[in-house]
Design a protein around this motif. Structure first.
Motif, PDB file in Angstrom:
ATOM      1  N   THR A  49      -7.818  -2.282  -1.518  1.00 30.04           N
ATOM      2  CA  THR A  49      -6.643  -3.069  -1.115  1.00 30.04           C
ATOM      3  C   THR A  49      -7.044  -4.461  -0.669  1.00 30.04           C
ATOM      4  O   THR A  49      -8.228  -4.733  -0.412  1.00 30.04           O
ATOM      5  N   ASP A  97      -2.021  -4.784   1.529  1.00 33.33           N
ATOM      6  CA  ASP A  97      -1.545  -4.632   2.913  1.00 33.33           C
ATOM      7  C   ASP A  97      -2.620  -4.071   3.840  1.00 33.33           C
ATOM      8  O   ASP A  97      -2.644  -4.399   5.002  1.00 33.33           O
ATOM      9  N   ASN A  98      -3.429  -3.136   3.309  1.00 32.93           N
ATOM     10  CA  ASN A  98      -4.403  -2.393   4.123  1.00 32.93           C
ATOM     11  C   ASN A  98      -3.701  -1.545   5.175  1.00 32.93           C
ATOM     12  O   ASN A  98      -3.893  -1.707   6.379  1.00 32.93           O
ATOM     13  N   GLN A  99      -2.900  -0.611   4.689  1.00 34.14           N
ATOM     14  CA  GLN A  99      -2.197   0.322   5.566  1.00 34.14           C
ATOM     15  C   GLN A  99      -3.054   1.571   5.812  1.00 34.14           C
ATOM     16  O   GLN A  99      -3.916   1.914   5.007  1.00 34.14           O
ATOM     17  N   TYR A 110      -7.723 -13.700   4.089  1.00 31.11           N
ATOM     18  CA  TYR A 110      -7.472 -12.334   3.601  1.00 31.11           C
ATOM     19  C   TYR A 110      -8.823 -11.705   3.284  1.00 31.11           C
ATOM     20  O   TYR A 110      -9.858 -12.383   3.268  1.00 31.11           O
ATOM     21  N   ASP A 169      -6.438  -6.890   2.350  1.00 30.82           N
ATOM     22  CA  ASP A 169      -5.949  -6.946   3.731  1.00 30.82           C
ATOM     23  C   ASP A 169      -5.381  -8.340   3.981  1.00 30.82           C
ATOM     24  O   ASP A 169      -6.119  -9.324   4.042  1.00 30.82           O
ATOM     25  N   ASN A 170      -4.055  -8.422   4.107  1.00 25.61           N
ATOM     26  CA  ASN A 170      -3.423  -9.729   4.314  1.00 25.61           C
ATOM     27  C   ASN A 170      -3.126 -10.025   5.781  1.00 25.61           C
ATOM     28  O   ASN A 170      -2.297 -10.889   6.083  1.00 25.61           O
ATOM     29  N   LYS A 171      -3.801  -9.314   6.692  1.00 28.25           N
ATOM     30  CA  LYS A 171      -3.803  -9.652   8.121  1.00 28.25           C
ATOM     31  C   LYS A 171      -2.393  -9.744   8.712  1.00 28.25           C
ATOM     32  O   LYS A 171      -2.017 -10.721   9.368  1.00 28.25           O
ATOM     33  N   LYS A 176      -6.102   3.877   3.460  1.00 29.61           N
ATOM     34  CA  LYS A 176      -7.465   4.243   3.864  1.00 29.61           C
ATOM     35  C   LYS A 176      -7.699   5.733   3.664  1.00 29.61           C
ATOM     36  O   LYS A 176      -8.755   6.154   3.186  1.00 29.61           O
ATOM     37  N   ASP A 209       0.820  -1.222   0.000  1.00 28.85           N
ATOM     38  CA  ASP A 209       0.000   0.000   0.000  1.00 28.85           C
ATOM     39  C   ASP A 209       0.847   1.261   0.000  1.00 28.85           C
ATOM     40  O   ASP A 209       0.441   2.285  -0.550  1.00 28.85           O
TER      41      ASP A 209
END
Length: 326
Positions: free
Chosen positions: A283, A271-273, A318, A285-287, A277, A244
């Motif tokens: 994105t 990544d979901n950083q 994910y 989200d790979n936790k 957001k 991200d």
């Protein structure tokens, strides 16, 4: 120098009671505990931890092999590890290795020499068979899919996650899709490359090799990626970016150059950083935090024999998070 026998004599208790106080054993009366603690303070007693480690066979320390500290992907895994280590009252020995095999081997040698109780490998350049040689000396857990190896792993299915993101773009009507990643020959990136190629072959969409771009590890690389795409005679309509922070830098640079997201270029991160957001980045989200937490829980169980001696392979779910960049 004061020792346990002297503390017991001055406190008027047995050596066993002193040992129980030092180890926070619950079954000690309050008056005896206070007598021992007051004597310890009076004598300025310090435990010989080397002797404790020899007696218990444990150091209460776990080493973490991390290639680069400043990369978000690695640092958020570290947060998950650190939270669980704190709860378990374990120390983490952070070893930045820069993907140098000789540095990674130094950490594994620490396990052989009983300087640590176990090793968590966030990412590595070593072959699985090299890592397996060290499982004879203690537990090892990787934060990537290690298949049927003799060491444990915690991971997400990068192949399935990437295919999901690519299918999402195709379902949105995008027919020309690019791909950006970090190390070209890393184990996880190799899996993502396979997903990218397989998806194009099976869907019949055209695959342009020049749209597969590697060695993008930081924000500067993300801005440079935008310029590289802009200079192409024919550029993709959409791009999936492994990281991200790289995708976010691309989006910020696109705004400076008057390139609209998603009208001129759709973007998916990985990544979901937090910055993603803020920018409205779609994105996967790979936790990562959960991965770090699960990795420490796994190695802690194996250090203490709670998880048995067999390797454990934990697959995490994910999630694709839809925002405005597609």
């Amino acid at each position: 120098m004061a020792n346990i026998k002297e503390i017991a004599r001055i406190s008027g208790v047995s050596v066993t009671t002193v040992s129980r106080v030092l180890n926070n054993h619950p079954y000690v009366s309050e008056d005896k505990r206070n007598a021992v603690l007051n004597t310890i303070e009076q004598l300025n007693y310090r435990r010989n931890m080397n002797a404790v480690h020899l007696i218990t066979g444990r150091t209460k320390s776990v080493a973490v092999i991390m290639p680069l500290i400043r990369i978000y992907y690695f640092s958020i895994i570290m947060e998950g590890l650190a939270q669980e280590a704190l709860l378990a009252q374990y120390r983490l020995v952070l070893c930045q290795t820069n993907y140098l095999p000789e540095e990674e081997l130094k950490v594994l040698e620490m396990l052989r020499n009983k300087e640590i109780d176990g090793v968590v490998i966030v990412s590595t350049s070593l072959k699985p068979e090299v890592i397996e040689e060290y499982t004879a000396y203690g537990p090892i857990v990787t934060c990537q899919n290690s298949g049927e190896s003799r060491f444990s792993s915690v991971y997400i299915e990068h192949y399935a996650a990437f295919r999901h993101g690519l299918q999402y773009l195709a379902d949105k009507g995008y027919r020309s899709i690019g791909y950006c990643d970090g190390r070209k020959h890393g184990s996880s990136s190799s899996i993502r490359q396979s997903a990218f190629r397989d998806f194009h072959r099976e869907s019949g969409l055209p695959l342009h090799e020049e749209w597969m771009i590697f060695d993008c590890l930081n924000e500067e690389h993300g801005a440079a990626l935008l310029h590289r795409l802009s200079a192409m005679e024919e550029r993709p309509e959409a791009i999936i970016v492994a990281g991200d922070h790289v995708a976010a830098a691309l989006m910020i640079e696109a705004g400076k150059q008057g390139i609209r997201i998603p009208e001129d270029l759709a973007v998916i991160g990985f990544d979901n950083q937090p910055i993603g957001k803020l920018l409205g980045l779609t994105t996967i989200d790979n936790k990562l935090f959960e991965m770090g937490a699960a990795a420490f829980q796994t190695i802690h169980e194996q250090i203490h024999g709670d998880g048995g001696s067999q390797p454990v392979h934990r697959k995490l779910d994910y999630e694709l998070i839809e925002r405005s960049s597609v």
